[in-house]
Design an enzyme around this catalytic site. Structure first.
Site, PDB file in Angstrom:
ATOM      1  N   ASN A 162      -2.013  -0.952   0.206  1.00 21.96           N
ATOM      2  CA  ASN A 162      -3.022   0.075   0.476  1.00 21.96           C
ATOM      3  C   ASN A 162      -4.330  -0.082  -0.305  1.00 21.96           C
ATOM      4  O   ASN A 162      -5.343   0.494   0.073  1.00 21.96           O
ATOM      5  CB  ASN A 162      -2.429   1.479   0.283  1.00 21.96           C
ATOM      6  CG  ASN A 162      -2.004   1.742  -1.126  1.00 21.96           C
ATOM      7  OD1 ASN A 162      -1.776   0.810  -1.901  1.00 21.96           O
ATOM      8  ND2 ASN A 162      -1.886   3.002  -1.491  1.00 21.96           N
ATOM      9  N   GLU A 258       4.235   0.997 -11.227  1.00 15.42           N
ATOM     10  CA  GLU A 258       3.549   2.169 -10.666  1.00 15.42           C
ATOM     11  C   GLU A 258       4.096   2.342  -9.263  1.00 15.42           C
ATOM     12  O   GLU A 258       3.842   1.515  -8.391  1.00 15.42           O
ATOM     13  CB  GLU A 258       2.031   1.955 -10.642  1.00 15.42           C
ATOM     14  CG  GLU A 258       1.386   1.921 -12.016  1.00 15.42           C
ATOM     15  CD  GLU A 258       1.386   3.260 -12.742  1.00 15.42           C
ATOM     16  OE1 GLU A 258       1.768   4.287 -12.141  1.00 15.42           O
ATOM     17  OE2 GLU A 258       1.013   3.274 -13.925  1.00 15.42           O
ATOM     18  N   CYS A 292      -0.578   6.568  -3.020  1.00 10.72           N
ATOM     19  CA  CYS A 292       0.526   7.047  -3.866  1.00 10.72           C
ATOM     20  C   CYS A 292       0.201   8.429  -4.395  1.00 10.72           C
ATOM     21  O   CYS A 292       1.084   9.257  -4.597  1.00 10.72           O
ATOM     22  CB  CYS A 292       0.764   6.077  -5.014  1.00 10.72           C
ATOM     23  SG  CYS A 292      -0.693   5.835  -6.033  1.00 10.72           S
TER      24      CYS A 292
HETATM   25  P1  NAP Z   1       6.357  -2.210  -1.156  1.00 12.56           P
HETATM   26  O1  NAP Z   1       6.939  -2.402   0.181  1.00 12.56           O
HETATM   27  O2  NAP Z   1       7.246  -1.792  -2.268  1.00 12.56           O
HETATM   28  O3  NAP Z   1       5.613  -3.586  -1.508  1.00 12.56           O
HETATM   29  C1  NAP Z   1       4.903  -3.730  -2.711  1.00 12.56           C
HETATM   30  C2  NAP Z   1       4.880  -5.185  -3.098  1.00 12.56           C
HETATM   31  O4  NAP Z   1       6.194  -5.612  -3.467  1.00 12.56           O
HETATM   32  C3  NAP Z   1       4.438  -6.123  -1.967  1.00 12.56           C
HETATM   33  O5  NAP Z   1       3.653  -7.158  -2.526  1.00 12.56           O
HETATM   34  C4  NAP Z   1       5.765  -6.667  -1.472  1.00 12.56           C
HETATM   35  O6  NAP Z   1       5.650  -7.889  -0.797  1.00 12.56           O
HETATM   36  C5  NAP Z   1       6.485  -6.824  -2.791  1.00 12.56           C
HETATM   37  N1  NAP Z   1       7.934  -7.003  -2.694  1.00 12.56           N
HETATM   38  C6  NAP Z   1       8.771  -6.675  -1.689  1.00 12.56           C
HETATM   39  N2  NAP Z   1      10.046  -7.017  -2.013  1.00 12.56           N
HETATM   40  C7  NAP Z   1      10.002  -7.551  -3.247  1.00 12.56           C
HETATM   41  C8  NAP Z   1      10.978  -8.095  -4.133  1.00 12.56           C
HETATM   42  N3  NAP Z   1      12.271  -8.155  -3.822  1.00 12.56           N
HETATM   43  N4  NAP Z   1      10.585  -8.551  -5.331  1.00 12.56           N
HETATM   44  C9  NAP Z   1       9.281  -8.513  -5.683  1.00 12.56           C
HETATM   45  N5  NAP Z   1       8.301  -8.019  -4.889  1.00 12.56           N
HETATM   46  C10 NAP Z   1       8.662  -7.539  -3.689  1.00 12.56           C
HETATM   47  O7  NAP Z   1       5.168  -1.134  -1.118  1.00 12.56           O
HETATM   48  P2  NAP Z   1       3.976  -1.002  -0.074  1.00 12.56           P
HETATM   49  O8  NAP Z   1       4.540  -0.598   1.252  1.00 12.56           O
HETATM   50  O9  NAP Z   1       3.103  -2.203  -0.128  1.00 12.56           O
HETATM   51  O10 NAP Z   1       3.168   0.218  -0.696  1.00 12.56           O
HETATM   52  C11 NAP Z   1       3.526   1.544  -0.477  1.00 12.56           C
HETATM   53  C12 NAP Z   1       4.280   2.117  -1.652  1.00 12.56           C
HETATM   54  O11 NAP Z   1       3.607   1.796  -2.854  1.00 12.56           O
HETATM   55  C13 NAP Z   1       4.359   3.623  -1.619  1.00 12.56           C
HETATM   56  O12 NAP Z   1       5.618   4.038  -2.042  1.00 12.56           O
HETATM   57  C14 NAP Z   1       3.305   4.051  -2.635  1.00 12.56           C
HETATM   58  O13 NAP Z   1       3.504   5.325  -3.173  1.00 12.56           O
HETATM   59  C15 NAP Z   1       3.423   2.973  -3.631  1.00 12.56           C
HETATM   60  N6  NAP Z   1       2.178   2.846  -4.398  1.00 12.56           N
HETATM   61  C16 NAP Z   1       2.176   3.301  -5.680  1.00 12.56           C
HETATM   62  C17 NAP Z   1       1.009   3.254  -6.422  1.00 12.56           C
HETATM   63  C18 NAP Z   1       0.962   3.750  -7.835  1.00 12.56           C
HETATM   64  O14 NAP Z   1       0.034   3.364  -8.551  1.00 12.56           O
HETATM   65  N7  NAP Z   1       1.884   4.579  -8.291  1.00 12.56           N
HETATM   66  C19 NAP Z   1      -0.144   2.714  -5.856  1.00 12.56           C
HETATM   67  C20 NAP Z   1      -0.103   2.252  -4.533  1.00 12.56           C
HETATM   68  C21 NAP Z   1       1.080   2.326  -3.817  1.00 12.56           C
HETATM   69  P3  NAP Z   1       5.710  -7.912   0.826  1.00 12.56           P
HETATM   70  O15 NAP Z   1       4.524  -7.162   1.293  1.00 12.56           O
HETATM   71  O16 NAP Z   1       5.679  -9.349   1.114  1.00 12.56           O
HETATM   72  O17 NAP Z   1       6.988  -7.240   1.226  1.00 12.56           O
HETATM   73  O1  G3H Z   2      -2.040   4.448  -3.765  1.00 13.05           O
HETATM   74  C1  G3H Z   2      -2.114   4.539  -4.970  1.00 13.05           C
HETATM   75  C2  G3H Z   2      -3.387   4.399  -5.669  1.00 13.05           C
HETATM   76  O2  G3H Z   2      -3.167   4.150  -7.030  1.00 13.05           O
HETATM   77  C3  G3H Z   2      -4.200   5.639  -5.456  1.00 13.05           C
HETATM   78  O3  G3H Z   2      -5.484   5.490  -5.921  1.00 13.05           O
HETATM   79  O4  G3H Z   2      -5.979   7.921  -6.139  1.00 13.05           O
HETATM   80  O5  G3H Z   2      -7.798   6.224  -6.225  1.00 13.05           O
HETATM   81  O6  G3H Z   2      -6.621   6.708  -4.070  1.00 13.05           O
HETATM   82  P1  G3H Z   2      -6.528   6.647  -5.582  1.00 13.05           P
END
Ligand code: NAP
Ligand code: G3H
Length: 484
Positions: A162, A258, A292
Site C-alpha cells: 500500500n 509493523e 494500516c
Molecule cells: P502481506 O501480505 O503480509 O505482505 C507484506 C510483505 O510480506 C510482502 O512483501 C509479501 O510478499 C511478504 N511476504 C509474504 N509472505 C512472506 C513470508 N513467508 N516471509 C517473508 N515475507 C513474506 O501484507 P500486504 O497485503 O502487502 O499489506 C497489507 C497488510 O499490511 C495489512 O494487514 C496492513 O494493516 C498491514 N500494514 C501495516 C502497516 C504498519 O505500519 N503497521 C503499514 C502498512 C500495511 P508478497 O507480496 O510477494 O506476498
Molecule cells: O498502511 C500503513 C501506513 O503506515 C499508514 O500510513 O497513516 O500515513 O497513511 P499513513
C-alpha cells in the site's frame, strides 16, 4: 529499466549494482487493480540468486560501515534529489500498480524524499555518550565508558503493497545512513514502484552491493530470506499473520514488525460531531481503507449516535467512487480476493442484524463505501481488519464500555478519541491499549519523525525516523581504564 519493452515490459532484479534477469526463467505478471490488465512482469528469482544478493550485501557492508557519516549522507541526499527529479514517472507507476490516485502517489514520492532528507539530518545529529564509573557504589572515576552506536550488518527490508515506495525507503534510508547494507524484498504487487525507487538510488551513484532488490513471491522466497543466517536484522511491514510467521521463523536477530490494525474512533457525547465525522471519514475511507492506520470501527456514545450516523451517512454518500485516474477517494481494491473478503464481512454483519446505512454495492473489485450501524461484537466486521471501505458503528453507553470494546481486540496500533474535555481525553487515552492515541484527529502514521508503534498483534518495536535508526544499530561500549 525494462529488459524488454515491446508490449508488456519485463523488469529485472538488482544485485551488486547490476540489473539482471533471473536464471529461473520465471516471471510474475503484475495486474493493475483498476486497469484490469497486466502492466508488467517481474523476476521470480531463485534461492541461489537470493544467496548471491546477501553475499554481495555482506561484502559491501564492511567498507560502507567505515565510511565517514558525511560521505554516506551525500549519497542519500542525492537519492532524495533523484526521487524528486523522477517523481512524474514514479507517481504514475504507483497509480498504475497499486491503484492510488495520482495526487496521493505524488504525495508518497515527495514524502519519501523528505523522509530520506530528515533521516540524514537526524543521523548527523545523533551522538554517543560517556559515563564515569564512580556514580556506582565502590567504583572508580578512572573507569570511563564510551558508548557509541554501530550498524547491525545486513538488514532485510520487507514492505507491503500500500506504500510501495514510502514504506520501503522508510527502512532502506535509516539502514544505509547508519552503515548497514540492505536486502529489499518489495510486495510483489508494488515491485515495479519499488524498482523505480531503486533506479533513482542507482542513479545517485551508490556503491554496488549496498542495496539489493530481490523479487519474487513471499510464499516462495520469504521463508528462505527470513531464516537466512546472514541476515542480521529484519524490518517488516505487512499483515499480522505474515509478521507472526516471520517472528517464528527468524532466530536470534532483532525484529521490527509493523502489522495490521483495528483502530477505533471513540466519539464522546461532548464531541464536535461535524469535525469528528470529517476526521473519521477521511481516516476510514482514504485509499479505500487500505491503510494500516485507517479508522476501522466507530464507538459512538448512544446519546449522540443517531446524529453522528446521520452526518457520517451524508459524508459517505458524498465520497467520489471510481478510478484513481479520476482522483476518486474510493478506488478498486488491490485484488478481487480482497474485495471478496470485504464483501464477506458486510454480508456476515447484515445476516446477524446490523443496519445498512449506505453502501453494500460492488462492481468487480470496487466496493462502494459502506456504513453499518448497530454492529455487535459477534459480527466479524467488529473484530477483523477489512483493509477496505467498510466502517462498522458500535453504540456504547459509557466511556468505560468504549474502552473495554476498544481493548477487546488482538490489535493495538492507534485509536482516536473525540471529545471537548481534555481530562476525559486523557482518561480514555491512558486506558487504551494502542501504540498511539490521537485526540480529536484521525489515526495516521505521520509526521514521520514521530514514533510509530504497534502493540499486541499490531507489531513489535518502534519506527519513526530516530527509532528506525536505533533499531538498525546497537550500542557498543568501550571502557577506558585510566591510571588512578
Ligand atoms: P502481506 O501480505 O503480509 O505482505 C507484506 C510483505 O510480506 C510482502 O512483501 C509479501 O510478499 C511478504 N511476504 C509474504 N509472505 C512472506 C513470508 N513467508 N516471509 C517473508 N515475507 C513474506 O501484507 P500486504 O497485503 O502487502 O499489506 C497489507 C497488510 O499490511 C495489512 O494487514 C496492513 O494493516 C498491514 N500494514 C501495516 C502497516 C504498519 O505500519 N503497521 C503499514 C502498512 C500495511 P508478497 O507480496 O510477494 O506476498
Ligand atoms: O498502511 C500503513 C501506513 O503506515 C499508514 O500510513 O497513516 O500515513 O497513511 P499513513
Amino acid at each position: 529499466m525494462p529488459v524488454n519493452s515491446i508490449h508488456i515490459p519485463t523488469y529485472p532484479y538488482y544485485i551488486n549494482g547490476d540489473w539482471l534477469e533471473s536464471r529461473s526463467g520465471q516471471t510474475i505478471d503484475i495486474y493493475s487493480p483498476y486497469l484490469n490488465e497486466v502492466i508488467g512482469k517481474v523476476q521470480a528469482i531463485t534461492k541461489d540468486e537470493v544467496d548471491e544478493a546477501i553475499i554481495s550485501a555482506r561484502i559491501a557492508q564492511r567498507d560502507w560501515a567505515i565510511r565517514p557519516l558525511q560521505e554516506r549522507a551525500q549519497y542519500l541526499y542525492r537519492w532524495a534529489d533523484e526521487l524528486v527529479a523522477s517523481k512524474d514517472e514514479i507517481a504514475a507507476t504507483i497509480m498504475k500498480e497499486v491503484g492510488k490516485t495520482l495526487k496521493d502517489a505524488y504525495k508518497e514520492v515527495t514524502r519519501t524524499a523528505e523522509f530520506i532528507q530528515y533521516t540524514v539530518e537526524e543521523a548527523l545529529h545523533m551522538h554517543g555518550e560517556s559515563m564515569r564509573g564512580d556514580s556506582f557504589p565502590g567504583c572508580s572515576k578512572s573507569k570511563v565508558a564510551i558508548t557509541d552506536r554501530v550498524p547491525l550488518g545486513v538488514v532485510l527490508a520487507i514492505s507491503p503493497f500500500n506504500y510501495p515506495v514510502n514504506l520501503s525507503a522508510a527502512k532502506i534510508a535509516p539502514a544505509l545512513i547508519s552503515g548497514n547494507t540492505v536486502i529489499f524484498k518489495p510486495a510483489t504487487q508494488g515491485t515495479i514502484s519499488g524498482l523505480k525507487m531503486i533506479e533513482a538510488l542507482h542513479r545517485s551513484g551508490l556503491p554496488k552491493g549496498l542495496v539489493n532488490l530481490v523479487t519474487g513471491r513471499g510464499s516462495e522466497i520469504g521463508d528462505y530470506l527470513v531464516e537466512h543466517d546472514s541476515i542480521d536484522m529484519i524490518s517488516f511491514t505487512g499483515g499480522t499473520s505474515t509478521g507472526i510467521n516471520i517472528a517464528k521463523k527468524s532466530v536470534m536477530i532483532p525484529l521490527v514488525l509493523e502489522l495490521g490494525g483495528k483502530d477505533p474512533g471513540i466519539v464522546c457525547e461532548d464531541a464536535n460531531l461535524f469535525e469528528s465525522a470529517k476526521q473519521i471519514i477521511s481516516g476510514a475511507f482514504s485509499y479505500s481503507g487500505q491503510r494500516c492506520t485507517a479508522i476501522k470501527r466507530v464507538l459512538a456514545h448512544e446519546n449522540i449516535a443517531d446524529n453522528l450516523v446521520q452526518i457520517l451517512k451524508e459524508e459517505t454518500m458524498n465520497l467520489s467512487v471510481g478510478s484513481p485516474k479520476d482522483e476518486s477517494m474510493i478506488v478498486p481494491l488491490i485484488d478481487h480476493q480482497s474485495a471478496d473478503f470485504v464483501q464477506g464481512l458486510i454480508d456476515d454483519a447484515l445476516e446477524k442484524g446490523a443496519t445498512l446505512v449506505t453502501g453494500n454495492k460492488r462492481s468487480k473489485n470496487l466496493i462502494y463505501p459502506t456504513l453499518l450501524d448497530n454492529v455487535t461484537m459477534d459480527m466479524d466486521v467488529a473484530i477483523e481488519e477489512p483493509f477496505g471501505p467498510v466502517l462498522p458503528i458500535l453504540r456504547v453507553k459509557s466511556d468505560q464500555e468504549a474502552i473495554d470494546i476498544a481493548n477487546q481486540s488482538e490489535y493495538g496500533l492507534q485509536a482516536s478519541v473525540f471529545t471537548n474535555d481534555i481530562n476525559r481525553a486523557f482518561r480514555i487515552s491512558n486506558n487504551i491499549e494502542a501504540g498511539t492515541v490521537q485526540i480529536n484527529g484521525r489515526t495516521e502514521r505521520g509526521p514521520d519523525h514521530f514514533p510509530f508503534i504497534g502493540i499486541k498483534k499490531s507489531g513489535i518495536g518502534s519506527q519513526g525516523i530516530r527509532r528506525s535508526i536505533e533499531s538498525m544499530t546497537r550500542e557498543k561500549v568501550t571502557v577506558l581504564n585510566l591510571a588512578e
